[in-house]
Design an enzyme around this catalytic site. Sequence first.
Site, PDB file in Angstrom:
ATOM      1  N   ASP A 294       3.082  65.084  70.436  1.00  0.00           N
ATOM      2  CA  ASP A 294       3.586  64.999  71.812  1.00  0.00           C
ATOM      3  C   ASP A 294       5.107  64.910  71.892  1.00  0.00           C
ATOM      4  O   ASP A 294       5.657  64.233  72.754  1.00  0.00           O
ATOM      5  CB  ASP A 294       2.955  63.793  72.543  1.00  0.00           C
ATOM      6  CG  ASP A 294       1.447  63.845  72.496  1.00  0.00           C
ATOM      7  OD1 ASP A 294       0.906  64.932  72.730  1.00  0.00           O
ATOM      8  OD2 ASP A 294       0.822  62.812  72.213  1.00  0.00           O
TER       9      ASP A 294
ATOM     10  N   LYS B 162       6.668  70.090  71.791  1.00  0.00           N
ATOM     11  CA  LYS B 162       6.707  71.343  71.015  1.00  0.00           C
ATOM     12  C   LYS B 162       6.513  72.561  71.898  1.00  0.00           C
ATOM     13  O   LYS B 162       7.117  73.606  71.673  1.00  0.00           O
ATOM     14  CB  LYS B 162       5.612  71.326  69.940  1.00  0.00           C
ATOM     15  CG  LYS B 162       5.785  70.239  68.912  1.00  0.00           C
ATOM     16  CD  LYS B 162       4.618  70.200  67.943  1.00  0.00           C
ATOM     17  CE  LYS B 162       3.338  69.656  68.519  1.00  0.00           C
ATOM     18  NZ  LYS B 162       3.333  68.220  68.791  1.00  0.00           N
TER      19      LYS B 162
ATOM     20  N   GLY C 295      -2.324  69.156  73.134  1.00  0.00           N
ATOM     21  CA  GLY C 295      -2.091  69.305  74.561  1.00  0.00           C
ATOM     22  C   GLY C 295      -0.614  69.528  74.764  1.00  0.00           C
ATOM     23  O   GLY C 295       0.184  68.619  74.616  1.00  0.00           O
ATOM     24  N   HIS C 296      -0.251  70.773  75.030  1.00  0.00           N
ATOM     25  CA  HIS C 296       1.165  71.098  75.153  1.00  0.00           C
ATOM     26  C   HIS C 296       1.479  71.400  76.609  1.00  0.00           C
ATOM     27  O   HIS C 296       0.998  72.383  77.163  1.00  0.00           O
ATOM     28  CB  HIS C 296       1.508  72.289  74.259  1.00  0.00           C
ATOM     29  CG  HIS C 296       1.245  72.008  72.802  1.00  0.00           C
ATOM     30  ND1 HIS C 296       1.217  72.969  71.840  1.00  0.00           N
ATOM     31  CD2 HIS C 296       0.996  70.839  72.156  1.00  0.00           C
ATOM     32  CE1 HIS C 296       0.968  72.407  70.665  1.00  0.00           C
ATOM     33  NE2 HIS C 296       0.819  71.120  70.839  1.00  0.00           N
TER      34      HIS C 296
ATOM     35  N   GLN D 155      -0.018  69.073  66.742  1.00  0.00           N
ATOM     36  CA  GLN D 155       0.058  67.737  66.160  1.00  0.00           C
ATOM     37  C   GLN D 155       1.447  67.529  65.509  1.00  0.00           C
ATOM     38  O   GLN D 155       2.406  68.121  65.977  1.00  0.00           O
ATOM     39  CB  GLN D 155      -1.080  67.485  65.158  1.00  0.00           C
ATOM     40  CG  GLN D 155      -2.424  67.285  65.826  1.00  0.00           C
ATOM     41  CD  GLN D 155      -3.091  68.574  66.272  1.00  0.00           C
ATOM     42  OE1 GLN D 155      -3.152  69.535  65.529  1.00  0.00           O
ATOM     43  NE2 GLN D 155      -3.599  68.612  67.473  1.00  0.00           N
TER      44      GLN D 155
ATOM     45  N   THR E 223      -5.031  63.551  61.798  1.00  0.00           N
ATOM     46  CA  THR E 223      -5.978  64.586  62.194  1.00  0.00           C
ATOM     47  C   THR E 223      -6.495  65.264  60.917  1.00  0.00           C
ATOM     48  O   THR E 223      -6.085  64.892  59.809  1.00  0.00           O
ATOM     49  CB  THR E 223      -5.351  65.563  63.204  1.00  0.00           C
ATOM     50  OG1 THR E 223      -6.391  66.379  63.752  1.00  0.00           O
ATOM     51  CG2 THR E 223      -4.272  66.437  62.568  1.00  0.00           C
TER      52      THR E 223
ATOM     53  N   THR F  29      -1.808  64.448  77.598  1.00  0.00           N
ATOM     54  CA  THR F  29      -2.055  65.685  78.337  1.00  0.00           C
ATOM     55  C   THR F  29      -3.544  65.965  78.406  1.00  0.00           C
ATOM     56  O   THR F  29      -4.072  66.441  79.400  1.00  0.00           O
ATOM     57  CB  THR F  29      -1.377  66.876  77.617  1.00  0.00           C
ATOM     58  OG1 THR F  29      -0.059  66.493  77.253  1.00  0.00           O
ATOM     59  CG2 THR F  29      -1.339  68.115  78.460  1.00  0.00           C
TER      60      THR F  29
ATOM     61  N   ARG G 189      -4.754  59.207  77.905  1.00  0.00           N
ATOM     62  CA  ARG G 189      -4.571  57.858  77.373  1.00  0.00           C
ATOM     63  C   ARG G 189      -3.095  57.464  77.452  1.00  0.00           C
ATOM     64  O   ARG G 189      -2.221  58.293  77.178  1.00  0.00           O
ATOM     65  CB  ARG G 189      -4.979  57.811  75.891  1.00  0.00           C
ATOM     66  CG  ARG G 189      -6.459  57.905  75.664  1.00  0.00           C
ATOM     67  CD  ARG G 189      -6.794  57.821  74.177  1.00  0.00           C
ATOM     68  NE  ARG G 189      -6.398  59.014  73.451  1.00  0.00           N
ATOM     69  CZ  ARG G 189      -6.604  59.183  72.140  1.00  0.00           C
ATOM     70  NH1 ARG G 189      -7.152  58.226  71.431  1.00  0.00           N
ATOM     71  NH2 ARG G 189      -6.259  60.297  71.540  1.00  0.00           N
ATOM     72  N   PRO G 190      -2.804  56.198  77.813  1.00  0.00           N
ATOM     73  CA  PRO G 190      -1.404  55.754  77.759  1.00  0.00           C
ATOM     74  C   PRO G 190      -0.934  55.794  76.309  1.00  0.00           C
ATOM     75  O   PRO G 190      -1.671  55.371  75.413  1.00  0.00           O
ATOM     76  CB  PRO G 190      -1.437  54.322  78.289  1.00  0.00           C
ATOM     77  CG  PRO G 190      -2.854  53.913  78.362  1.00  0.00           C
ATOM     78  CD  PRO G 190      -3.718  55.130  78.260  1.00  0.00           C
TER      79      PRO G 190
ATOM     80  N   ASP H 104      17.390  62.521  78.679  1.00  0.00           N
ATOM     81  CA  ASP H 104      17.530  61.936  80.024  1.00  0.00           C
ATOM     82  C   ASP H 104      16.804  60.597  80.129  1.00  0.00           C
ATOM     83  O   ASP H 104      17.312  59.647  80.722  1.00  0.00           O
ATOM     84  CB  ASP H 104      17.008  62.911  81.079  1.00  0.00           C
ATOM     85  CG  ASP H 104      15.597  63.429  80.764  1.00  0.00           C
ATOM     86  OD1 ASP H 104      15.292  63.638  79.563  1.00  0.00           O
ATOM     87  OD2 ASP H 104      14.800  63.616  81.701  1.00  0.00           O
TER      88      ASP H 104
HETATM   89  P1  IMO Z   1      -0.164  67.571  70.126  1.00  0.00           P
HETATM   90  O1  IMO Z   1      -0.262  68.957  69.551  1.00  0.00           O
HETATM   91  C1  IMO Z   1      -0.892  63.332  69.650  1.00  0.00           C
HETATM   92  C2  IMO Z   1      -4.299  62.123  67.154  1.00  0.00           C
HETATM   93  C3  IMO Z   1      -5.420  61.436  67.904  1.00  0.00           C
HETATM   94  C4  IMO Z   1      -5.965  60.537  66.808  1.00  0.00           C
HETATM   95  C5  IMO Z   1      -5.815  61.394  65.555  1.00  0.00           C
HETATM   96  C6  IMO Z   1      -7.085  62.111  65.139  1.00  0.00           C
HETATM   97  O2  IMO Z   1      -0.319  67.501  71.600  1.00  0.00           O
HETATM   98  O3  IMO Z   1       1.064  66.878  69.635  1.00  0.00           O
HETATM   99  P2  IMO Z   1      -8.411  64.187  66.114  1.00  0.00           P
HETATM  100  O4  IMO Z   1      -9.079  64.372  67.446  1.00  0.00           O
HETATM  101  O5  IMO Z   1      -7.368  65.207  65.839  1.00  0.00           O
HETATM  102  O6  IMO Z   1      -9.391  64.031  64.999  1.00  0.00           O
HETATM  103  O7  IMO Z   1      -7.689  62.751  66.249  1.00  0.00           O
HETATM  104  O8  IMO Z   1      -4.805  62.343  65.848  1.00  0.00           O
HETATM  105  N1  IMO Z   1      -3.908  63.430  67.709  1.00  0.00           N
HETATM  106  C7  IMO Z   1      -2.811  63.640  68.462  1.00  0.00           C
HETATM  107  N2  IMO Z   1      -1.878  62.789  68.925  1.00  0.00           N
HETATM  108  N3  IMO Z   1      -0.746  64.634  69.911  1.00  0.00           N
HETATM  109  C8  IMO Z   1      -1.646  65.510  69.425  1.00  0.00           C
HETATM  110  O9  IMO Z   1      -1.482  66.838  69.527  1.00  0.00           O
HETATM  111  C9  IMO Z   1      -2.767  65.027  68.710  1.00  0.00           C
HETATM  112  N4  IMO Z   1      -3.834  65.600  68.113  1.00  0.00           N
HETATM  113  C10 IMO Z   1      -4.516  64.617  67.508  1.00  0.00           C
HETATM  114  O10 IMO Z   1      -4.947  60.704  68.991  1.00  0.00           O
HETATM  115  O11 IMO Z   1      -5.146  59.407  66.660  1.00  0.00           O
HETATM  116 MG    MG Z   2      -0.204  66.397  73.215  1.00  0.00          MG
END
Ligand code: IMO
Ligand code: MG
Length: 424
Positions: free
Chosen positions: A14, A17, A41-42, A222, A237, A297, A301-302, A331
Amino acid sequence: MSKASVVLGCFYGDEGKGRVTDFLAKVADVSVRAAGGNNAGHSIIVNGVKFAMRLIPSGILSNRTIAVIGNGVVLNPEVLIGEINMLKEHGIDVDKYLKISDKAHVIFPYHPGMDVMLENSRTVKIGTTKNGIGPAYCDKYERSGIRVEHLYCDQFESMVRGQVEAKNAQLAAAGEPLCDADEIIAKYTEYAKILKPYVCDTVTLLHKYLREDKFMVCEGAQAALLDIDFGSYPFVTSSNTTIGGILSGTGLSAKDVGDVYGVIKAYSSRVGAGPFVTELFDATGDRIRDLGHEYGTVTKRPRRCGWLDLVAVKYAIDINGVNYINLNHLDTIGMFDTIKVCVAYDVNGTITEDFSTNEKFLSAAKPVYKEFEGNFGDVSLCKTYEELPEAAKKYISFIEEYTGTFVKLIGVGADRENMIVREA
Ligand code: IMO
Ligand code: MG
């Protein structure tokens, strides 16, 4: 022959990207996703409309960039079709631009079911997104996975029946809802028809594009600290989210990689469980979350929030071979009177700048902070680095000095246009 630029998250996800890839997509001919699935979630805001992209590379939003879902992705067809329809409603020519690898593994309803089952059985929860990402990769490596190409072969039905039988046995033992093979076969046969026009061998296609000198951007999902090998295992992940995953998830070679953009925020956040050295549990953490709108996204979740951790960022930069940093939320951090940055860890009395995901090390690590002056004022209208206030420049210069990496892109606001681009 052109080289591919790569965009990678350098913390726990997050980092924004999608915005960089979207920015690069203005000039990119091809954008590629290499790993992960709809756990990503982008969010990108285009002309006031917020797009939450989960599977399709966000480059497609430029409506001129070919978007490739690579072989390393685990693909939920229902989510993908939803995304395709959403993009079409916004006038994106998906039929012209989307390509899906025949080697990507397909997520079936038993995968999210297994994800929930496994999470329930853990005494220490990972906090997965419950999208079945881990179980789908398990099947891939166990060699019982069903790939996109299998949706179109004669054995498809028997493969599904075999998998449903095996998975239902485990789900039943855990008291979880079971899956129905007939229902899945009927549904997925329909999905397969819808997706067919987009499916091809993307490996050879990508190399063809490079030979045609097309400018390619690989969009990481991720982030480094969620990497199955290099992240804070087991709170990670199930794929390689670092540079190696870009190669294995696309079929590009090391020599095809050009610039590597590492994306960070001016503070830190994490979703799910696991170590987070600079996490703030006080009102400052809450304020970062509110000002930065740090809510998932996908899962809403907070997010856990804290100060920027340069020790971890340096590690991510080293692993990925980052040569340009994209710093987002300048900002947001500029609204604080005083900004802290973690420059070292205190591990049981030993001060170190070396990062490690070793569990003992990371759980004992306490942040050592350096303080910076905040109060940047409204930076959202700044178009150049020179226009930024001195305090903001000092903050950015320090990040560059510490990491030895040029901060090329600076996010100064939520909109697509709020991005400063510097020439090295
Ligand atoms: P983007 O691409 C933030 C975290 C989950 C969990 C761990 C494993 O938006 O940055 P999973 O469902 O992948 O087996 O969960 O990884 N996680 C992310 N956290 N941004 C993401 O993607 C994430 N994709 C997985 O919250 O802790
Ligand atoms: Mg995300």
